[in-house]
Design an enzyme around this catalytic site. Structure first.
Site, PDB file in Angstrom:
ATOM      1  N   ARG A  49       0.842  -1.212   0.000  1.00 54.42           N
ATOM      2  CA  ARG A  49       0.000   0.000   0.000  1.00 54.42           C
ATOM      3  C   ARG A  49       0.875   1.259   0.000  1.00 54.42           C
ATOM      4  O   ARG A  49       0.449   2.335  -0.374  1.00 54.42           O
ATOM      5  CB  ARG A  49      -0.969  -0.019   1.196  1.00 54.42           C
ATOM      6  CG  ARG A  49      -1.965   1.104   1.205  1.00 54.42           C
ATOM      7  CD  ARG A  49      -3.241   0.813   2.024  1.00 54.42           C
ATOM      8  NE  ARG A  49      -3.037  -0.006   3.184  1.00 54.42           N
ATOM      9  CZ  ARG A  49      -2.499   0.435   4.339  1.00 54.42           C
ATOM     10  NH1 ARG A  49      -2.123   1.686   4.465  1.00 54.42           N
ATOM     11  NH2 ARG A  49      -2.356  -0.398   5.358  1.00 54.42           N
ATOM     12  N   TYR A 102     -14.749  19.232 -14.699  1.00 53.96           N
ATOM     13  CA  TYR A 102     -15.221  17.854 -14.592  1.00 53.96           C
ATOM     14  C   TYR A 102     -16.157  17.711 -13.386  1.00 53.96           C
ATOM     15  O   TYR A 102     -15.795  18.057 -12.266  1.00 53.96           O
ATOM     16  CB  TYR A 102     -14.039  16.892 -14.499  1.00 53.96           C
ATOM     17  CG  TYR A 102     -14.496  15.467 -14.369  1.00 53.96           C
ATOM     18  CD1 TYR A 102     -15.372  14.914 -15.285  1.00 53.96           C
ATOM     19  CD2 TYR A 102     -14.081  14.680 -13.305  1.00 53.96           C
ATOM     20  CE1 TYR A 102     -15.826  13.619 -15.158  1.00 53.96           C
ATOM     21  CE2 TYR A 102     -14.514  13.376 -13.172  1.00 53.96           C
ATOM     22  CZ  TYR A 102     -15.392  12.856 -14.099  1.00 53.96           C
ATOM     23  OH  TYR A 102     -15.846  11.576 -13.965  1.00 53.96           O
ATOM     24  N   ASP A 190      -5.992  20.185 -13.319  1.00 56.93           N
ATOM     25  CA  ASP A 190      -6.359  18.899 -13.908  1.00 56.93           C
ATOM     26  C   ASP A 190      -5.977  18.990 -15.387  1.00 56.93           C
ATOM     27  O   ASP A 190      -6.611  19.707 -16.161  1.00 56.93           O
ATOM     28  CB  ASP A 190      -7.865  18.655 -13.731  1.00 56.93           C
ATOM     29  CG  ASP A 190      -8.295  17.299 -14.271  1.00 56.93           C
ATOM     30  OD1 ASP A 190      -7.615  16.776 -15.179  1.00 56.93           O
ATOM     31  OD2 ASP A 190      -9.323  16.762 -13.806  1.00 56.93           O
ATOM     32  N   LYS A 215      -7.378   8.175 -19.321  1.00 55.21           N
ATOM     33  CA  LYS A 215      -7.672   8.773 -20.630  1.00 55.21           C
ATOM     34  C   LYS A 215      -6.461   8.644 -21.573  1.00 55.21           C
ATOM     35  O   LYS A 215      -6.048   7.548 -21.865  1.00 55.21           O
ATOM     36  CB  LYS A 215      -8.110  10.219 -20.451  1.00 55.21           C
ATOM     37  CG  LYS A 215      -9.096  10.435 -19.297  1.00 55.21           C
ATOM     38  CD  LYS A 215     -10.417   9.714 -19.482  1.00 55.21           C
ATOM     39  CE  LYS A 215     -11.391  10.114 -18.378  1.00 55.21           C
ATOM     40  NZ  LYS A 215     -12.459   9.213 -18.143  1.00 55.21           N
TER      41      LYS A 215
HETATM   42  C1  LIG Z   1     -10.986  16.009 -16.677  1.00 53.22           C
HETATM   43  C2  LIG Z   1     -11.189  14.784 -15.855  1.00 53.22           C
HETATM   44  N1  LIG Z   1     -10.639  14.709 -14.646  1.00 53.22           N
HETATM   45  C3  LIG Z   1     -10.798  13.612 -13.861  1.00 53.22           C
HETATM   46  C4  LIG Z   1     -11.558  12.542 -14.283  1.00 53.22           C
HETATM   47  C5  LIG Z   1     -11.747  11.352 -13.365  1.00 53.22           C
HETATM   48  O1  LIG Z   1     -10.975  10.285 -13.794  1.00 53.22           O
HETATM   49  P1  LIG Z   1     -11.324   8.741 -13.511  1.00 53.22           P
HETATM   50  O2  LIG Z   1     -12.564   8.428 -14.271  1.00 53.22           O
HETATM   51  O3  LIG Z   1     -10.086   8.048 -13.987  1.00 53.22           O
HETATM   52  O4  LIG Z   1     -11.538   8.600 -12.036  1.00 53.22           O
HETATM   53  C6  LIG Z   1     -12.154  12.572 -15.546  1.00 53.22           C
HETATM   54  C7  LIG Z   1     -12.975  11.425 -16.019  1.00 53.22           C
HETATM   55  O5  LIG Z   1     -13.727  11.548 -16.968  1.00 53.22           O
HETATM   56  C8  LIG Z   1     -11.966  13.726 -16.351  1.00 53.22           C
HETATM   57  O6  LIG Z   1     -12.529  13.823 -17.566  1.00 53.22           O
END
Ligand SMILES: Cc1ncc(COP(=O)(O)O)c(C=O)c1O
Length: 393
Positions: A49, A102, A190, A215
């Site tokens: 972990r 998001y 992000d 992604k």
């Molecule tokens: C811009 C953005 N940040 C964070 C996330 C969250 O990622 P995860 O689905 O891998 O938890 C997403 C998911 O669509 C996203 O588009």
């Protein structure tokens, strides 16, 4: 030639591999072990972990591409990575987020608000002056300054996304991140949409970068992963403690898939970004389309800013139809090549009407489609869209 002199496209292929020695495996092996033989009686950290050698390669590659001085921290998902940053805020803190960003990152901040931990402030990130005014107000309210900033427990956290999900708005990142730093506000970006090849927020003034590695980094829609990257040792330690304590760690096989996927990010992104621009240009001319947002489109309101701070414009565009929600849903259902699915950044093209999610704000048009452009032939992708658009009514 030092590693730093190599191009990012080379470093993402060459980085994170076992040391050069005879018969070394070309790829790091997967460590399927929940614990490791301790280094000595004082070693309390050799449990899976806390650490797993399967994470190292991807953590190194993404950190290197982002220009960080410390290795990244891999997580079980993008949201686990987002949590490792947002959860650091103490009681009485302020979190500033774009009005479009998001939706789960917003939900997380709102949950902190509902629990009496933080106050949430929303930002119009295209309006730099108004963002800086909000930052000044928040810094004054929380009493933060560059002299008393606590990176392990930020009293004011600026959360940024550029381009935003799904509106594709572009922020002036150097101006906004620079203002935050001068005020003692900790900033996180992000960078999922831009990818580490497209934009490097740490080099533009951010304290920490977050990716949903699910992604473009992993790139094949077959794994969930997240990563945080910083050059600040206090911030890294705090996020590491969060990961270790909360346990949202990446599985070794998932980490391996992520590293395998990132090796081709350069060629994937080159192709996808090229096709995204072509589609943005061609779709702008279709009579059933009201608006197209893609930062690489010279007519896009964000084009100048994006050109100044991005190396490539990415694989995502948004398209608003001259249609109702029902007509837009019918169009999506009629597509043969594009897959109607949430998510983005994979080799296969995906499309989604974002307002079908109840938590998306009403300022996002009902007929807005988010397109994630894969690596298929661009004419095939265009023909599929145009056939459905021509039959819209
Ligand atoms: C811009 C953005 N940040 C964070 C996330 C969250 O990622 P995860 O689905 O891998 O938890 C997403 C998911 O669509 C996203 O588009």
């Amino acid at each position: 030639m030092t590693e730093q002199n190599l191009s990012p496209q080379t470093r993402l292929v060459a980085g994170g591999r076992p040391a050069h020695r005879d018969l070394a495996p070309v790829n790091p092996p997967i460590s399927m072990s929940s614990t490791f033989r301790q280094i000595g009686p004082t070693d309390l950290n050799s449990y899976a972990r806390f650490t797993n050698p399967s994470w190292d390669g991807l953590e190194q590659v993404v950190s290197d591409l982002e220009g960080a001085e410390l290795p990244g921290l891999l997580f079980a998902s993008g949201m686990a990575a987002v949590a490792a940053v947002q959860d650091l805020v103490p009681v009485g803190s302020i979190i500033l987020l774009p009005k479009h960003t998001y939706m789960a990152s917003v939900s997380m901040a709102k949950r902190l608000e509902a629990r009496g931990i933080a106050t949430v402030v929303r930002l119009d990130i295209e309006n730099t002056e108004s963002v800086i005014a909000e930052l000044e107000k928040a810094a004054a309210t929380a009493g933060v300054s560059p002299e008393n900033v606590n990176y392990a427990a930020p009293k004011v956290l600026l959360w940024m996304e550029s381009p935003t999900n799904p509106m594709m708005e572009v922020a002036d990142l150097p101006a906004i991140l620079g203002a935050a730093r001068k005020l003692g506000i900790v900033s996180a970006v992000d960078n999922t949409f831009a990818t580490p090849l497209g934009q490097n927020p740490l080099l533009l003034g951010a304290d920490v970068v977050v990716h949903s590695a699910t992604k473009a980094i992993a790139g094949h829609s077959d794994v969930l992963l997240g990563i945080t990257v910083t050059s600040n040792p206090v911030l890294r330690e705090a996020m590491h403690t969060h990961r270790t304590t909360n346990g949202a760690i990446a599985g070794p096989f998932e980490a391996w898939l992520g590293l395998r996927g990132v090796r081709t990010m350069g060629v994937r992104l080159e192709r996808s970004a090229d096709s995204a621009l072509q589609l943005a240009q061609r779709l702008s001319e279709h009579p059933s389309i009201k608006a197209v947002r893609y930062p690489g489109l010279p007519t896009d309101p964000g084009y100048e800013r994006a050109s100044a701070q991005m190396q490539t414009f990415g694989s995502i565009l948004s398209v608003t139809l001259d249609a109702t929600a029902e007509e837009t849903d019918r169009l999506v259902a009629a597509l043969k090549l594009w897959t109607p699915a949430t998510s983005l950044g994979g080799v296969e093209s995906l499309i989604e009407r974002r307002r079908r999610h109840g938590s998306e704000p009403h300022s996002i048009p009902e007929s807005l489609l988010r397109l994630s452009v894969g690596i298929e032939n661009v004419d095939d992708l265009y023909q599929d869209l145009v056939a459905a658009l021509d039959n819209l009514r």
